[in-house]
Design an enzyme around this catalytic site. Structure first.
Site, PDB file in Angstrom:
ATOM      1  N   ASN A 104     -10.132   1.048   1.652  1.00  0.00           N
ATOM      2  CA  ASN A 104      -8.600   0.752   1.155  1.00  0.00           C
ATOM      3  C   ASN A 104      -8.798   0.617   0.254  1.00  0.00           C
ATOM      4  O   ASN A 104      -8.760  -0.300  -0.288  1.00  0.00           O
ATOM      5  CB  ASN A 104      -7.930  -0.146   2.375  1.00  0.00           C
TER       6      ASN A 104
ATOM      7  N   HIS B 125      12.695   1.286   5.289  1.00  0.00           N
ATOM      8  CA  HIS B 125      12.067  -0.497   4.698  1.00  0.00           C
ATOM      9  C   HIS B 125      12.756  -1.382   6.183  1.00  0.00           C
ATOM     10  O   HIS B 125      14.356  -1.400   6.692  1.00  0.00           O
ATOM     11  CB  HIS B 125      12.625  -1.359   3.585  1.00  0.00           C
TER      12      HIS B 125
ATOM     13  N   CYS C 133       1.265  -1.256   0.235  1.00  0.00           N
ATOM     14  CA  CYS C 133       0.226   0.195  -0.084  1.00  0.00           C
ATOM     15  C   CYS C 133       1.041   1.554  -0.008  1.00  0.00           C
ATOM     16  O   CYS C 133       0.227   2.542   0.073  1.00  0.00           O
ATOM     17  CB  CYS C 133      -0.681  -0.086   1.514  1.00  0.00           C
TER      18      CYS C 133
ATOM     19  N   HIS D 297      -1.359  19.835   6.846  1.00  0.00           N
ATOM     20  CA  HIS D 297      -2.748  18.459   5.853  1.00  0.00           C
ATOM     21  C   HIS D 297      -1.591  17.920   6.270  1.00  0.00           C
ATOM     22  O   HIS D 297      -0.796  17.319   5.482  1.00  0.00           O
ATOM     23  CB  HIS D 297      -3.051  19.330   4.855  1.00  0.00           C
TER      24      HIS D 297
END
Length: 503
Positions: free
Chosen positions: A435, A314, A235, A398
């Site tokens: 999602n 990662h 994602c 934001h």
């Protein structure tokens, strides 16, 4: 109780680390922030006043003496000037090119693909693949998920029984990618032939020819286009795609790059009874985005945003992190994506690493001093002291938090001390579109635009989590008061939001 990143409550003692400060000295901290931010200005003002006063008291003889001193050191001044000019030339020729986001377009599926909760459960029951325990589990997930009644699933999932196939998956991919690209080209008046770089990311559907080749064929893109197809990256792959496009735009002058981020559901629906593999069925929905980037200075005036930073972390070297989101077969041989119970703890660790790198790049010096001081105190004097998490509200107006599930939004809101308005775009995107994987952060940005909240100079933090395990951030700055583009995904429903989501 803890939660996985897609909204499921799991009994587990490990939680996202508690970053909350013990004392909230709001106004003292705000005053400190302004003091440190303007410290240089406040220091320079008295110096400038002293110099001005001194110059006003100089007579002609003083100026003549100063001129003679400069003439005596003419060679030194000339050498310094040459070095200064040469340095400026080298700096301007080698500095990174500014990357502009001209526009982006999120795909809005047709209304006949909408699925309500009762329809979802009825279809799941009629397939005959799920036992009563699995059906009840899915029902509870839907109740707690934060999804509304207008999300979308692909055509093949509306059939009874479902009809997943390679042809149906290609059709879903074409509808999403071409729908987003058609609208993007129409809104920007950029011709497909002008695109020099194409990056497509989709984790679970990677046919041959590739998705990027499908786009090249559809729009007859030029033969020397540099195209890339990213698969299996989860994602957060949308931020990775932006980072790759940014790097390519640094190398290739005066060109456009298009990034297409999507996920494909048709062939990746799970028809088994393993609980950890049923969650994606309940949360993932159809969606995608096409983003147009440019490195041309002439495009600044018509662009919406400037890319400031991309930070990627990662955790794949750790075995638990590597396998916490894992595509596999269950005992019956049915393929699905399994979510580990350690997911939220791993996400928290990835978030800590990411913001530790991002913080010094974006935070005001006042917050950096506090963070550094707290870090030294913790390491040298009190190892059990809670880590100090900077106030990112001072760096961003934001926040676009990946709408992976209700739990991850809740945790980041609480632990980063965000206000409800800061996570409104994430919650409403989850409610309206579900999602949509790597494209969710763009539906959130479109929501902020549709609400008229994006003002010139505002900074946006897009943050996403993905398999591997990865936490990636992108930071943008608005170049003008941004209005929603035509055919925005929120165009027909923005007046209905925000809505109250029942706990």
């Amino acid at each position: 109780m803890s939660s996985d990143s897609n909204g499921v409550r799991i009994h587990n003692s490990r939680r996202l680390p508690d970053f909350l400060q013990s004392v909230n000295l709001k106004y003292v901290k705000l005053g400190y922030h302004y003091l440190i931010t303007h410290l240089i200005t406040l220091t320079l003002i008295p110096i400038i006043i002293l110099i001005t006063v001194h110059v006003t008291h100089m007579n002609l003889e003083d100026f003549h003496a100063l001129w003679l001193q400069i003439k005596c050191n003419l060679v030194t001044i000339l050498i310094c000037s040459i070095i200064l000019v040469s340095g400026c030339i080298i700096f301007f020729m080698t500095r990174p090119r500014t990357i502009y986001l001209i526009d982006f377009s999120c795909y809005r599926p047709p209304s006949h693909l909408r699925v309500q909760s009762h329809q979802f459960m009825e279809h799941s029951r009629l397939t005959g693949d799920f036992d009563e325990s699995s059906l009840e589990f899915q029902r509870k997930i839907l109740e707690r998920s934060g999804l509304g009644e207008e999300t979308y699933v692909p055509e093949a999932m509306h059939h009874i029984p479902p009809t997943p196939s390679m042809a149906a998956a290609r059709e879903e991919a074409e509808q999403v990618m071409f729908g987003a690209l058609d609208n993007l080209f129409a809104n920007t008046n950029v011709k497909p032939k002008d695109i020099g770089i194409l990056v497509v990311n989709c984790s679970l559907f990677n046919p041959t020819p590739s998705l990027s080749a499908m786009i090249v064929n559809k729009y007859k893109l030029r033969g020397n286009i540099r195209s890339y197809n990213l698969g299996g990256m989860g994602c957060s792959a949308g931020v990775i795609a932006i980072d790759l496009a940014k790097d390519m735009l640094q190398v290739h002058r005066k060109t456009y790059a298009v990034v297409v981020s999507t996920e494909n559901i048709t062939q990746n629906w799970y028809f088994g009874n393993k609980k950890s593999m049923l969650i994606p069925n309940c949360l993932f929905r159809v969606g995608g985005v096409a983003v147009l980037l440019s490195n041309k200075a002439s495009d600044r005036s018509k662009s919406k945003y400037e890319l400031l930073r991309v930070v990627r972390t990662h955790k794949g070297a750790d075995d638990k992190a590597f396998k916490c989101v894992y595509q596999e077969q269950d005992d019956a041989g049915r393929t699905g994506v399994s979510l580990s119970k350690d997911l939220m703890a791993i996400a928290g660790d990835s978030l800590k690493t990411n913001i530790t790198i991002l913080g010094p790049l974006v935070l005001p010096i006042s917050e950096q001093i506090l963070f550094f001081s707290a870090l030294i105190t913790k390491n040298k004097f009190n190892a059990h002291k809670k880590p100090y998490i900077p106030d990112f509200k001072l760096a961003f107006e934001h926040f676009c938090i990946h709408a992976g599930g209700r739990a991850v939004i809740d945790e980041l809101e609480n632990n980063l001390e965000l206000e409800p308005q800061h996570v409104e775009a994430s919650r409403m995107t989850l409610h309206r579109f579900g999602n949509t994987s790597s494209s969710s952060i763009w539906y959130e940005l479109a929501y902020i635009e549709a609400k008229g909240k994006m003002k010139k100079g505002n900074r946006v933090w897009q943050i996403a989590f993905g398999s591997g395990f990865k936490c990636n951030s992108a930071v943008w700055k608005a170049l003008r008061n941004v209005k929603p583009s035509p055919n925005s995904p929120w165009e027909d429903c923005i007046t209905n939001y925000p809505v109250n989501i029942v706990a």
